[in-house]
Write a protein that holds these residues in place. Structure first.
Motif, PDB file in Angstrom:
ATOM      1  N   PHE A   1       0.831  -1.201   0.000  1.00 40.35           N
ATOM      2  CA  PHE A   1       0.000   0.000   0.000  1.00 40.35           C
ATOM      3  C   PHE A   1       0.864   1.248   0.000  1.00 40.35           C
ATOM      4  CE2 PHE A   1      -2.897   2.958   2.299  1.00 40.35           C
ATOM      5  CZ  PHE A   1      -3.859   3.007   1.321  1.00 40.35           C
ATOM      6  N   VAL A   2       1.886   1.257   0.852  1.00 40.20           N
ATOM      7  CA  VAL A   2       2.746   2.432   0.937  1.00 40.20           C
ATOM      8  C   VAL A   2       3.578   2.562  -0.335  1.00 40.20           C
ATOM      9  CG1 VAL A   2       4.556   3.552   2.264  1.00 40.20           C
ATOM     10  CG2 VAL A   2       2.810   2.239   3.429  1.00 40.20           C
ATOM     11  N   ALA A   3       4.016   1.405  -0.877  1.00 40.28           N
ATOM     12  CA  ALA A   3       4.830   1.445  -2.101  1.00 40.28           C
ATOM     13  C   ALA A   3       4.047   2.038  -3.259  1.00 40.28           C
ATOM     14  CB  ALA A   3       5.316   0.046  -2.455  1.00 40.28           C
ATOM     15  N   GLY A   4       2.704   1.947  -3.200  1.00 43.21           N
ATOM     16  CA  GLY A   4       1.880   2.517  -4.271  1.00 43.21           C
ATOM     17  C   GLY A   4       1.643   4.003  -4.105  1.00 43.21           C
TER      18      GLY A   4
ATOM     19  N   THR B   1      -1.977   9.126  -1.183  1.00 45.11           N
ATOM     20  CA  THR B   1      -2.611  10.403  -1.485  1.00 45.11           C
ATOM     21  C   THR B   1      -3.852  10.494  -0.622  1.00 45.11           C
ATOM     22  OG1 THR B   1      -3.755   9.306  -3.270  1.00 45.11           O
ATOM     23  CG2 THR B   1      -1.866  10.655  -3.878  1.00 45.11           C
ATOM     24  N   ARG B   2      -4.388  11.706  -0.493  1.00 42.88           N
ATOM     25  CA  ARG B   2      -5.572  11.840   0.377  1.00 42.88           C
ATOM     26  C   ARG B   2      -6.745  12.421  -0.384  1.00 42.88           C
ATOM     27  NH1 ARG B   2      -4.457  14.098   6.290  1.00 42.88           N
ATOM     28  NH2 ARG B   2      -6.684  13.697   6.414  1.00 42.88           N
ATOM     29  N   GLY B   3      -7.883  11.771  -0.203  1.00 38.95           N
ATOM     30  CA  GLY B   3      -9.142  12.386  -0.609  1.00 38.95           C
ATOM     31  C   GLY B   3      -9.382  12.504  -2.099  1.00 38.95           C
ATOM     32  N   ASN B   4      -8.651  11.761  -2.928  1.00 34.06           N
ATOM     33  CA  ASN B   4      -8.906  11.810  -4.358  1.00 34.06           C
ATOM     34  C   ASN B   4      -9.193  10.414  -4.907  1.00 34.06           C
ATOM     35  OD1 ASN B   4      -8.701  14.515  -5.089  1.00 34.06           O
ATOM     36  ND2 ASN B   4      -6.468  14.416  -4.907  1.00 34.06           N
ATOM     37  N   PRO B   5     -10.445   9.991  -4.888  1.00 36.52           N
ATOM     38  CA  PRO B   5     -10.742   8.651  -5.396  1.00 36.52           C
ATOM     39  C   PRO B   5     -10.448   8.577  -6.891  1.00 36.52           C
ATOM     40  CG  PRO B   5     -12.754   9.856  -4.966  1.00 36.52           C
ATOM     41  CD  PRO B   5     -11.647  10.671  -4.412  1.00 36.52           C
ATOM     42  N   PRO B   6     -10.018   7.445  -7.388  1.00 39.51           N
ATOM     43  CA  PRO B   6      -9.653   7.318  -8.798  1.00 39.51           C
ATOM     44  C   PRO B   6     -10.884   7.167  -9.676  1.00 39.51           C
ATOM     45  CG  PRO B   6      -9.286   5.260  -7.691  1.00 39.51           C
ATOM     46  CD  PRO B   6      -9.762   6.213  -6.651  1.00 39.51           C
TER      47      PRO B   6
ATOM     48  N   PRO C   1      -9.062  10.890 -14.979  1.00 36.75           N
ATOM     49  CA  PRO C   1      -9.376  11.303 -13.601  1.00 36.75           C
ATOM     50  C   PRO C   1      -8.603  12.568 -13.254  1.00 36.75           C
ATOM     51  CG  PRO C   1      -7.933   9.395 -13.623  1.00 36.75           C
ATOM     52  CD  PRO C   1      -8.335   9.632 -15.027  1.00 36.75           C
ATOM     53  N   ALA C   2      -9.099  13.288 -12.253  1.00 40.83           N
ATOM     54  CA  ALA C   2      -8.445  14.529 -11.840  1.00 40.83           C
ATOM     55  C   ALA C   2      -7.028  14.235 -11.380  1.00 40.83           C
ATOM     56  CB  ALA C   2      -9.243  15.166 -10.708  1.00 40.83           C
ATOM     57  N   ALA C   3      -6.146  15.225 -11.526  1.00 40.60           N
ATOM     58  CA  ALA C   3      -4.740  15.020 -11.172  1.00 40.60           C
ATOM     59  C   ALA C   3      -4.608  14.672  -9.693  1.00 40.60           C
ATOM     60  CB  ALA C   3      -3.947  16.279 -11.496  1.00 40.60           C
ATOM     61  N   GLY C   4      -3.590  13.876  -9.358  1.00 41.72           N
ATOM     62  CA  GLY C   4      -3.328  13.523  -7.973  1.00 41.72           C
ATOM     63  C   GLY C   4      -4.284  12.504  -7.403  1.00 41.72           C
ATOM     64  N   TYR C   5      -4.921  11.722  -8.280  1.00 40.39           N
ATOM     65  CA  TYR C   5      -5.868  10.726  -7.771  1.00 40.39           C
ATOM     66  C   TYR C   5      -5.121   9.553  -7.132  1.00 40.39           C
ATOM     67  CZ  TYR C   5      -4.708   8.046 -11.933  1.00 40.39           C
ATOM     68  OH  TYR C   5      -4.045   7.341 -12.886  1.00 40.39           O
ATOM     69  N   ALA C   6      -5.841   8.850  -6.239  1.00 43.09           N
ATOM     70  CA  ALA C   6      -5.227   7.714  -5.547  1.00 43.09           C
ATOM     71  C   ALA C   6      -4.975   6.589  -6.542  1.00 43.09           C
ATOM     72  CB  ALA C   6      -6.151   7.232  -4.437  1.00 43.09           C
ATOM     73  N   ASN C   7      -3.914   5.855  -6.319  1.00 37.98           N
ATOM     74  CA  ASN C   7      -3.560   4.755  -7.204  1.00 37.98           C
ATOM     75  C   ASN C   7      -4.421   3.538  -6.851  1.00 37.98           C
ATOM     76  OD1 ASN C   7      -2.364   2.855  -8.731  1.00 37.98           O
ATOM     77  ND2 ASN C   7      -0.284   3.199  -7.979  1.00 37.98           N
ATOM     78  N   PRO C   8      -5.301   3.098  -7.739  1.00 33.39           N
ATOM     79  CA  PRO C   8      -6.190   2.000  -7.369  1.00 33.39           C
ATOM     80  C   PRO C   8      -5.526   0.622  -7.425  1.00 33.39           C
ATOM     81  CG  PRO C   8      -6.670   2.718  -9.592  1.00 33.39           C
ATOM     82  CD  PRO C   8      -5.585   3.610  -9.091  1.00 33.39           C
ATOM     83  N   LEU C   9      -4.424   0.508  -8.148  1.00 36.81           N
ATOM     84  CA  LEU C   9      -3.855  -0.826  -8.351  1.00 36.81           C
ATOM     85  C   LEU C   9      -3.340  -1.483  -7.072  1.00 36.81           C
ATOM     86  CD1 LEU C   9      -3.471  -2.828 -10.633  1.00 36.81           C
ATOM     87  CD2 LEU C   9      -1.116  -2.074 -10.772  1.00 36.81           C
TER      88      LEU C   9
END
Lengths: 516, 130, 117
Positions: free
Chosen positions: C44-47, C50-55, C64-72
């Motif tokens: 999780f940390v290696a991915g 980010t906060r508050g930006n769902p992908p 998606p908007a810039a700075g979105y969380a990495n879903p993988l």
């Protein structure tokens, strides 16, 4: 068409496994389902390798998510030949277990798990995504756990604890390595990783590749971390142990070869000197362990370790010839080792024991079985012109070319000790008269004899065929090795890049890139 | 465990949880949810019933054995993956007919497989321990 | 933030390895759970955090908007958790059977596989 063919090696075993589980009330029905599945699998595997030889590398992306984002299945020459060998072993084991496991209460579940295990093994060979490799490793692992404890007695549970504990550690390390690799490169597709790993700082690469090496070394039962294998294999039913011996460790070696050619470069990763030492010690400890044992299954288990050493030696030397030798060795070893375990299991069924001290007289009672034993035994020891000779010849020649004289000497010495072990089994189980207090051999019905002997004889024939028709298999191994060491065609085909096909120089079979 | 309040309410809660699990299963494609999570919730519902009544009672109410649930679940998931191949698309591609598609079929397979396998373990362990 | 998480992962791994070195099979199991959770956190940390930006992609946008969380990483962890759940269940039951059949939870005393029959 390709979409079908690449998925079938996974789909058919899984379907067969489910069908076997549903038919658990009727032994004969589950046998028929299991046979049908195994035969269908062999046909698909033959079709697959034919397609790969004539049309080059084949790729399919699951759910149409293109690489490097989705999961891809890639059949190149190496993976499709491994799938073919797996299907052959699958058929042999399924036939043999029809006779060997008939008395067990969970007969259908055995067949079901065998097929699920085959699905895991074939998936590991075919996948082009490193996380998917982990998933198929787990499929393989959990089914092997299941097979290990089905109807288990005290000793088997004890063996299973050791097997489970050590394999779980390997799994966790493998997962951690994948996580860190993803964090460092942002991709999990093996073809995509090739270019991205090369840009990593040396220390990062060394850490991650070290974790991969450790995880796969446990799977492959390499030198310091092999102890789970001789601790657990000898209590399994013969059909199951033959399946494990043939496939499980070899998947570890296959993964090592894949990861350390296509993803990491072994020389760049800095682990080559270490791997050379590991290979030598793996050979040596395996064969010395075998020398001290008196139980057929344990002798053969230790010999798995020593033979793994030869394969690692091929990878460690890292020249085209050496990797050709390693691939040739894997193909040869899967067939031969399964065959030896099947023969050991037949002796156990006949005499009720697999301890050499309680065996004897098999030559006078069953001269044909003695002949069938000699073929894989000589092949394992490396007598020309059987298959084992060519495998050993290739890796030792490669080691002499790179001036690894100590390693070559070790390999020759280990070959000599292998002859000693095989002679021990021959002298004790076949040659010496049956001990006085031993029970009379069990007489088996004609049908049972057939079910036991057919797979043994078939595998012996394949061993002889490999020995006498070295050329095509050598070419196959050589082309595979070339494609591993020069993975540009593979990468182009997987990533669908521009089709500047950078074909390996020796690809007589036309394995060119950009096939789709 | 055998208080009458618990036993009576367990039956009601089980039904509610099963309905909720189906809701999670169906919304799973676009919203949080999906076959695995819905299956686990259904298992918890049956576990509650198991604590309130007996394992035999749960087996009876399931009609088919948990192993059959697991097997048919895997079968359905496999077939859902195979389906797109008949339409010339790769394995596991999503086929959609309006709101219903092969991913939903796949999720239903996972749902059944999870219910079957976890419940199989749970019931057997409960019988073994008691 | 990543640094703190790294410390957490390290601490969990240390505790887990300490427990895994015990001879008692149940303690080993607890150690294994800790380590496998630590590894999931590490992924999780290696991915990247980010906060508050769902992908999620807005209906009128292509990306998606810039700075979105990495879903993988989350998909990977979910898979790893499911697999780990299965393995843990199996190992737990195996440990139970081993303690019952062999009459001991001390792995050093589990020597039944070694005796020649």
């Amino acid at each position: 068409m390709m979409q079908w063919l690449l998925v079938m090696p996974i789909f058919i075993p899984l379907l067969t496994a489910t069908a076997c589980a549903f038919s658990f009330r009727k032994q004969s029905l589950s046998s028929v389902i299991s046979w049908t599945g195994a035969i269908a699998n062999l046909l698909v595997a033959i079709l697959l390798i034919q397609t790969v030889i004539s049309n080059g590398l084949q790729v399919t992306a699951f759910g149409d998510w293109k690489a490097p984002f989705g999961i891809v299945f890639v059949a190149d020459l190496l993976s499709s030949s491994m799938v073919l060998i797996t299907a052959i072993i699958g058929i042999a084991i399924v036939l043999y277990s029809t006779a060997d496991l008939r008395s067990k209460p969970f007969y259908a579940i055995y067949h079901s798990l065998i097929h699920a295990l085959l699905a895991g093994v074939m998936g590991s060979f075919l996948t082009g995504d490193i996380f998917n490799l982990y998933v198929f490793f787990e499929v393989m692992l959990i089914t092997s756990f299941g097979l290990m404890v089905l109807g288990a007695n005290k000793a088997q549970i004890d063996a299973a604890v050791k097997y489970v504990v050590l394999n779980l550690i390997s799994t966790m390390v493998f997962l951690l390595a994948i996580g860190l690799l993803y964090g460092a490169t942002g991709t999990l597709n093996m073809a995509d990783l090739h270019a991205k790993v090369a840009e990593l700082p040396d220390t990062t690469m060394m850490l991650i590749s070290g974790l991969f090496l450790f995880g796969f070394a446990i799977k492959a039962s390499a030198f310091p971390v092999f102890s789970w294998l001789p601790a657990s294999y000898h209590h399994l039913p013969s059909a199951i142990v033959a399946l494990y011996a043939a496939l499980l460790t070899k998947v570890g070696v296959y993964a090592l070869i894949r990861v350390f050619t296509i993803v990491f470069d072994l020389v760049d990763s800095g682990y080559q000197p270490l791997l050379i030492v590991i290979a030598g010690l793996t050979m040596l400890t395996g064969v010395l362990g075998a020398a001290s044992q008196f139980n057929i299954k344990r002798i053969l288990s230790f010999h798995i370790i020593s033979q793994i050493g030869y394969m690692l030696m091929g990878l460690a030397i890292y020249t085209p010839l050496a990797i050709t030798g390693a691939i040739f060795y894997i193909i040869h070893h899967i067939i031969v080792k399964a065959n030896l375990f099947l023969i050991g299991g037949f002796l156990k069924r006949k005499q009720g024991s697999d301890n050499l001290r309680e065996l004897g007289g098999a030559y006078s009672a069953m001269p044909w079985l003695a002949l069938l034993f000699l073929i894989p035994a000589f092949s394992l020891a490396g007598f020309p012109p059987l298959s084992g000779f060519w495998g050993k010849f290739l890796v030792i020649k490669a080691s002499l070319q790179t001036e690894e004289y100590l390693l070559a000497a070790t390999a020759l010495f280990v070959g000599l000790m292998t002859i000693y072990s095989m002679t021990k089994i021959w002298a004790e189980a076949f040659w010496k008269p049956l001990p006085e207090n031993a029970p009379a051999p069990v007489t088996l019905s004609w049908k049972e004899n057939c079910l036991y002997i057919t797979p043994i004889a078939a595998l012996a024939v394949i061993t002889i065929l490999i020995g006498f028709m070295v050329e095509p298999i050598y070419q196959l191994a050589e082309t595979s090795a070339m494609n591993l060491l020069n993975p540009q065609p593979y990468i182009n085909a997987v990533l669908g890049g521009d089709s500047i096909s950078h074909t390996a120089p020796l690809s007589a079979n036309g394995i060119a890139g950009g096939s789709h | 465990m055998s208080s009458i309040i618990f036993r009576t309410s367990a039956h009601i809660v089980t039904v509610l949880m099963l309905v909720f699990s189906v809701y999670l299963l169906l919304r799973g494609h676009n919203n949080p949810g999906g076959g695995f999570i819905a299956g686990l919730i259904a298992v918890i519902a049956f576990a509650l019933l198991m604590l309130a009544e007996t394992t035999d009672y749960v087996r009876q109410r399931l009609v088919y054995s948990p192993a059959a649930f697991a097997g048919s679940g895997i079968l359905i998931a496999l077939l859902a993956g195979l389906l797109p191949l008949f339409f010339g698309q790769p394995f596991l591609s999503g086929l959609w007919w309006g709101k219903i598609g092969s991913p939903l079929l796949f999720d239903i397979g996972i749902y059944l497989a999870v219910i079957g396998s976890v419940l199989m373990v749970l019931l057997n362990v409960e019988e073994e321990l008691s | 933030m990543e640094f703190l998480w790294c410390l957490v992962v390290g601490l969990m791994t240390a505790c887990g390895v300490f427990l895994m070195l015990e001879r008692h099979i149940v303690r080993f199991l607890f150690g294994m759970i800790l380590v496998s959770n630590a590894i999931n956190l590490a992924i999780f940390v290696a991915g990247r955090l980010t906060r508050g930006n769902p992908p999620l992609i807005a209906s009128d946008a292509l990306l998606p908007a810039a700075g979105y969380a990495n879903p993988l990483p989350q998909a990977l962890i979910l898979t790893a958790i499911v697999i780990g759940f299965g393995l843990l269940l199996f190992t737990l039951l195996l440990a139970y059977r081993a303690i019952k059949e062999l009459g001991t939870a001390d792995m050093d005393k589990m020597q039944h596989a070694e005796t020649e029959q």
